[in-house]
Structures are given as C-alpha cells and as structure tokens.
Scaffold this motif. Structure first.
Motif, PDB file in Angstrom:
ATOM      1  N   HIS A   5       0.832  -1.204   0.000  1.00 57.14           N
ATOM      2  CA  HIS A   5       0.000   0.000   0.000  1.00 57.14           C
ATOM      3  C   HIS A   5       0.868   1.257   0.000  1.00 57.14           C
ATOM      4  N   TRP A  27       0.231   4.889  -5.278  1.00 57.18           N
ATOM      5  CA  TRP A  27      -0.219   6.262  -5.517  1.00 57.18           C
ATOM      6  C   TRP A  27      -1.074   6.781  -4.371  1.00 57.18           C
ATOM      7  N   GLU A  28      -1.682   5.888  -3.584  1.00 56.24           N
ATOM      8  CA  GLU A  28      -2.573   6.328  -2.506  1.00 56.24           C
ATOM      9  C   GLU A  28      -1.857   7.211  -1.486  1.00 56.24           C
ATOM     10  N   THR A  29      -0.566   6.977  -1.312  1.00 58.02           N
ATOM     11  CA  THR A  29       0.202   7.740  -0.324  1.00 58.02           C
ATOM     12  C   THR A  29       1.011   8.860  -0.969  1.00 58.02           C
ATOM     13  N   GLU A  72       2.360  -0.718 -11.281  1.00 57.63           N
ATOM     14  CA  GLU A  72       1.120  -0.442 -10.555  1.00 57.63           C
ATOM     15  C   GLU A  72       0.135  -1.602 -10.665  1.00 57.63           C
TER      16      GLU A  72
END
Length: 206
Positions: free
Chosen positions: A19, A23-25, A179
């Motif tokens: 995680h 890209w979420e972080t 990704e």
C-alpha cells in the motif's frame, strides 16, 4: 505465536508495504510516471523554442533542467519497480523490466552523475578520482544535448547517453506494469490476511 497469527501478521505487513508503495500515499511508480510525462512535455516545448532561434536564458535553463529532471524521475520509477519486484517476485514485472532495459540500458549510472554533478563539475566525482568504475577521464563535466528532426533529445554526460523520449516512454510503460502488479498482489495479501484472521478466531470463511 501460532501459525494463523503469524500468517496474519506476515500478510498484514506485506499489505502495508505494498500500500505504501502506491499512488494512494502520494508515492509510487505512477506518480513518477506523471512527473516524467510532464517533464517531457516541458522539455520538448523548450527544445522547440531553442531550435526556432528564440533561445534566451530561460529557455536554456528549461532545456537543461527538464532533461536532468527527466532522468531523475525515470530512475525513481525503477526504484519502485525494484521494491515491488522484491516483495512480489512477479514474473510479469520481471519481463517488463527486461523490456525497459532493452531500450534504456543504464539510466542509474546517468542519474548518479546528475545527483553528484556538483562534485563532477569541479573534478571531484568518484569516477574521476578512481573510487568507482568505469573511470571518467574528463576533469570537468557538462551536459551535451543533440537531436535529429522528429527524434528525441539525446543527453550525454560523462560518456553516459540517453534518448530522453525513448526512455520516458519506456519508463511510463514500466510504471503501468508496476502499478498493475502492485495492486494485484495487494489484493491477494489482503485476502490472505483476512483468511488467516478468520481461521485464528474460528470464523467461517467468506
């Protein structure tokens, strides 16, 4: 620690790592691919202006700064690729890296020169002083760029050479695979963590 608890903790740790590589972080290969895409557009715009005999100091600076930043951003895609590959051992990702290397054989060496250009500019780079190989005989380094009509810019620094457009496109393609692989394995280990937790507490599988 029993087997199911250990399995749950291991899967949760791997899920957290995957995680945090995404890209979420605000990190991840696709974030750097976006930087590559943006820098390439800026670079080629500056190149058009320079080639049209409209060069000024700003154009000269942008021509060079975008070229250097492109190399840094492409190498960052590789950094995330290496990390995801170590976590997953994914065959698709290994094949994607092979395809990238066929187009861009040694971007890390060029990025290293750029990162330490202040040393190399005054003859104090490690490859100038024999501390790393291959040796660079030039006492001072400066960037050399050239291009043919319709072709990508070729950046040369200390004997390391890169076609920026080809490298950028290869990096963007690689980032998409990074990704996809990251998301696939993240979903898998999340399911493994949930299954281990349910076994641990005697709950029926979902």
């Amino acid at each position: 620690m029993d087997k199911d608890t250990a399995a749950q903790h291991e899967a949760e740790h791997k899920a957290a790592a995957l995680h945090n590589l995404g890209w979420e972080t605000g990190a991840g290969a696709t974030i750097w691919a976006r930087a590559v895409q943006d820098q390439l557009a800026l670079h080629e715009s500056a190149r058009e202006r320079y080639a049209a005999n409209a060069a000024d100091l700003e154009t000269w600076e942008r021509l060079h700064s975008t070229a250097l930043m492109l190399v840094v951003a492409i190498e960052q895609i590789l950094a995330f690729e290496r990390r995801v590959c170590r976590l997953t051992g994914d065959a698709e990702l290994a094949q994607a890296r092979e395809r990238f290397d066929a187009v861009v054989p040694d971007v890390e060496a060029l990025r290293d020169l750029i990162s330490h250009l202040d040393d190399y500019a005054v003859g104090q780079g490690q490859r100038q002083q024999g501390k790393r190989t291959p040796a660079i005989r030039e006492p001072y380094l400066s960037t050399l760029m050239y291009w043919a009509n319709g072709g990508g810019t070729v950046l040369n620094l200390g004997g390391e050479q890169l076609n920026l457009r080809d490298a950028a496109n290869a990096g963007i393609e690689l980032a998409q695979v990074v990704e996809r692989v990251r998301a696939k394995h993240l979903g898998r280990v999340e399911q493994e963590a949930n299954a281990a937790l349910r076994r641990r507490y005697g709950m029926a599988p979902e």
